[in-house]
Design a protein around this motif. Structure first.
Motif, short mmCIF file in Angstrom:
data_model
loop_
_atom_site.label_atom_id
_atom_site.label_comp_id
_atom_site.label_asym_id
_atom_site.label_seq_id
_atom_site.Cartn_x
_atom_site.Cartn_y
_atom_site.Cartn_z
N MET A 1 11.16 -12.04 -15.57
CA MET A 1 10.47 -11.88 -14.30
C MET A 1 11.31 -12.52 -13.21
SD MET A 1 6.51 -12.66 -13.40
CE MET A 1 6.40 -14.42 -13.55
N GLY A 2 11.62 -11.76 -12.14
CA GLY A 2 12.45 -12.27 -11.08
C GLY A 2 11.64 -12.82 -9.93
N LEU A 3 12.34 -13.47 -9.04
CA LEU A 3 11.69 -14.03 -7.86
C LEU A 3 11.53 -13.01 -6.74
CD1 LEU A 3 13.35 -17.56 -7.67
CD2 LEU A 3 11.12 -16.95 -8.61
N ILE A 4 12.38 -12.00 -6.73
CA ILE A 4 12.32 -10.97 -5.69
C ILE A 4 11.49 -9.81 -6.20
CG2 ILE A 4 13.67 -9.33 -4.34
CD1 ILE A 4 15.91 -11.42 -4.31
N GLY A 5 10.56 -9.35 -5.37
CA GLY A 5 9.69 -8.26 -5.81
C GLY A 5 9.31 -7.32 -4.70
N LYS A 6 8.75 -6.21 -5.13
CA LYS A 6 8.26 -5.19 -4.20
C LYS A 6 7.08 -4.51 -4.87
CE LYS A 6 9.94 -1.06 -1.78
NZ LYS A 6 11.14 -0.25 -1.54
N VAL A 7 5.96 -4.45 -4.17
CA VAL A 7 4.80 -3.73 -4.69
C VAL A 7 4.33 -2.75 -3.63
CG1 VAL A 7 4.05 -5.45 -6.36
CG2 VAL A 7 3.23 -5.59 -4.03
N ILE A 8 3.83 -1.61 -4.10
CA ILE A 8 3.42 -0.53 -3.21
C ILE A 8 2.05 -0.04 -3.63
CG2 ILE A 8 3.96 1.82 -2.42
CD1 ILE A 8 6.92 1.18 -3.09
N GLY A 9 1.20 0.21 -2.65
CA GLY A 9 -0.10 0.80 -2.90
C GLY A 9 -0.35 1.95 -1.93
N GLN A 10 -1.00 2.98 -2.42
CA GLN A 10 -1.29 4.16 -1.59
C GLN A 10 -2.74 4.55 -1.75
OE1 GLN A 10 1.26 7.38 -2.87
NE2 GLN A 10 2.46 7.23 -1.01
N THR A 11 -3.28 5.12 -0.68
CA THR A 11 -4.61 5.71 -0.75
C THR A 11 -4.70 6.83 0.26
OG1 THR A 11 -6.97 5.23 -0.86
CG2 THR A 11 -5.74 4.15 0.91
N GLU A 12 -5.52 7.80 -0.07
CA GLU A 12 -5.77 8.92 0.83
C GLU A 12 -6.96 8.58 1.71
OE1 GLU A 12 -6.47 13.74 0.55
OE2 GLU A 12 -6.87 12.50 -1.20
N ILE A 13 -6.87 8.93 2.99
CA ILE A 13 -8.00 8.76 3.89
C ILE A 13 -8.36 10.12 4.50
CG2 ILE A 13 -7.56 6.33 4.40
CD1 ILE A 13 -6.34 7.20 7.10
N VAL A 113 -2.21 10.04 4.00
CA VAL A 113 -1.91 9.09 2.95
C VAL A 113 -1.37 7.82 3.60
CG1 VAL A 113 -0.53 8.58 0.90
CG2 VAL A 113 -1.47 10.88 1.24
N VAL A 114 -2.03 6.71 3.29
CA VAL A 114 -1.61 5.41 3.81
C VAL A 114 -0.89 4.67 2.68
CG1 VAL A 114 -2.39 3.19 4.74
CG2 VAL A 114 -3.55 5.32 5.42
N THR A 115 0.31 4.19 2.98
CA THR A 115 1.11 3.45 2.00
C THR A 115 1.39 2.05 2.53
OG1 THR A 115 2.19 5.51 1.31
CG2 THR A 115 3.28 3.44 0.68
N TRP A 116 1.04 1.06 1.72
CA TRP A 116 1.33 -0.35 2.02
C TRP A 116 2.45 -0.80 1.09
CZ3 TRP A 116 -0.56 -2.98 6.03
CH2 TRP A 116 -1.71 -2.50 6.65
N ALA A 132 -2.38 -8.42 -5.55
CA ALA A 132 -3.68 -8.71 -4.94
C ALA A 132 -3.64 -8.48 -3.43
CB ALA A 132 -4.11 -10.15 -5.24
N LEU A 133 -2.49 -8.71 -2.81
CA LEU A 133 -2.35 -8.44 -1.37
C LEU A 133 -2.39 -6.95 -1.09
CD1 LEU A 133 0.36 -11.09 -0.50
CD2 LEU A 133 -2.01 -11.06 0.30
N VAL A 134 -1.78 -6.15 -1.96
CA VAL A 134 -1.84 -4.70 -1.81
C VAL A 134 -3.29 -4.25 -1.92
CG1 VAL A 134 -1.23 -2.48 -2.85
CG2 VAL A 134 0.51 -4.24 -2.58
N ASP A 135 -3.99 -4.73 -2.94
CA ASP A 135 -5.39 -4.36 -3.13
C ASP A 135 -6.23 -4.74 -1.91
OD1 ASP A 135 -4.69 -3.42 -5.63
OD2 ASP A 135 -5.43 -5.19 -6.70
N PHE A 136 -6.00 -5.91 -1.38
CA PHE A 136 -6.69 -6.39 -0.18
C PHE A 136 -6.50 -5.42 0.98
CE2 PHE A 136 -6.30 -8.93 3.78
CZ PHE A 136 -7.57 -9.49 3.85
N HIS A 137 -5.26 -4.98 1.19
CA HIS A 137 -4.97 -4.05 2.30
C HIS A 137 -5.53 -2.65 2.03
CE1 HIS A 137 -2.49 -7.31 3.74
NE2 HIS A 137 -2.44 -6.67 4.90
N LEU A 138 -5.60 -2.24 0.78
CA LEU A 138 -6.22 -0.95 0.46
C LEU A 138 -7.72 -0.98 0.72
CD1 LEU A 138 -4.25 0.03 -2.77
CD2 LEU A 138 -3.96 0.97 -0.46
N VAL A 139 -8.36 -2.11 0.45
CA VAL A 139 -9.79 -2.25 0.77
C VAL A 139 -9.98 -2.18 2.28
CG1 VAL A 139 -11.72 -3.89 0.78
CG2 VAL A 139 -10.43 -3.50 -1.32
#
Length: 152
Positions: A1-13, A113-116, A132-139
């Motif tokens: 597991m590295g220190l640098i990361g990237k997570v992506i979340g998408q949802t349709e509105i 489509v909204v992508t965070w 969890a931050l992605v999920d927060f922004h999708l909510v």
């Protein structure tokens, strides 16, 4: 597991994607009306809404705790309906050395489509990825969608 990361979340509105984008670009201070359980307020302390270099203070509730974060708008692309913020101060920087947040709104078709995207460097291996931050922004995205649909 590295220190640098990237997570992506998408949802349709189903609400107007242009209006969603404009809410984040020009009226983020109104998001607290649209998602009051998550966002309590946003204030500018330097610059103007929706401009590169604008510095803001965000007050929000995350994980059941009140938090405050300061950021700077790093990029705005009206054609792609994209905004990028860089965190410069606040509780998230107790966990992450750097955090860049981008929202993109693809308005092609009847829905949007909204992508965070969250790009970060953790302070140490014990820090969780930013899922969890992605999920927060999708909510919040769904709250804003519901608000806009009620306004029609």
């Amino acid at each position: 597991m590295g220190l640098i990361g990237k997570v992506i979340g998408q949802t349709e509105i189903k609400s107007d994607g242009h209006l969603f984008y404009e809410s984040w670009r020009y009226r983020p201070n109104q998001i607290s009306y649209m998602s009051p359980g998550n966002m309590q307020g946003v204030e500018i302390y330097e610059g103007e809404w929706g401009t590169v270099g604008c510095r803001m203070i965000w007050s929000y509730t995350f994980g059941g705790e009140k938090k405050v974060t300061r950021d700077i708008v790093e990029a705005v692309d009206d054609e792609k309906k994209s905004i990028t913020w860089k965190l410069v101060e606040g509780s998230l920087l107790d966990l992450y050395k750097t955090m860049i947040i981008t929202v993109d709104v693809d308005t092609k078709g009847k829905s949007s489509v909204v992508t965070w995207t969250f790009e970060y460097e953790k302070l140490n291996e014990d820090v969780e990825d930013a899922n969890a931050l992605v999920d927060f922004h999708l909510v919040m995205t769904k709250d804003i969608e519901a608000y806009h649909l009620r306004q029609k």
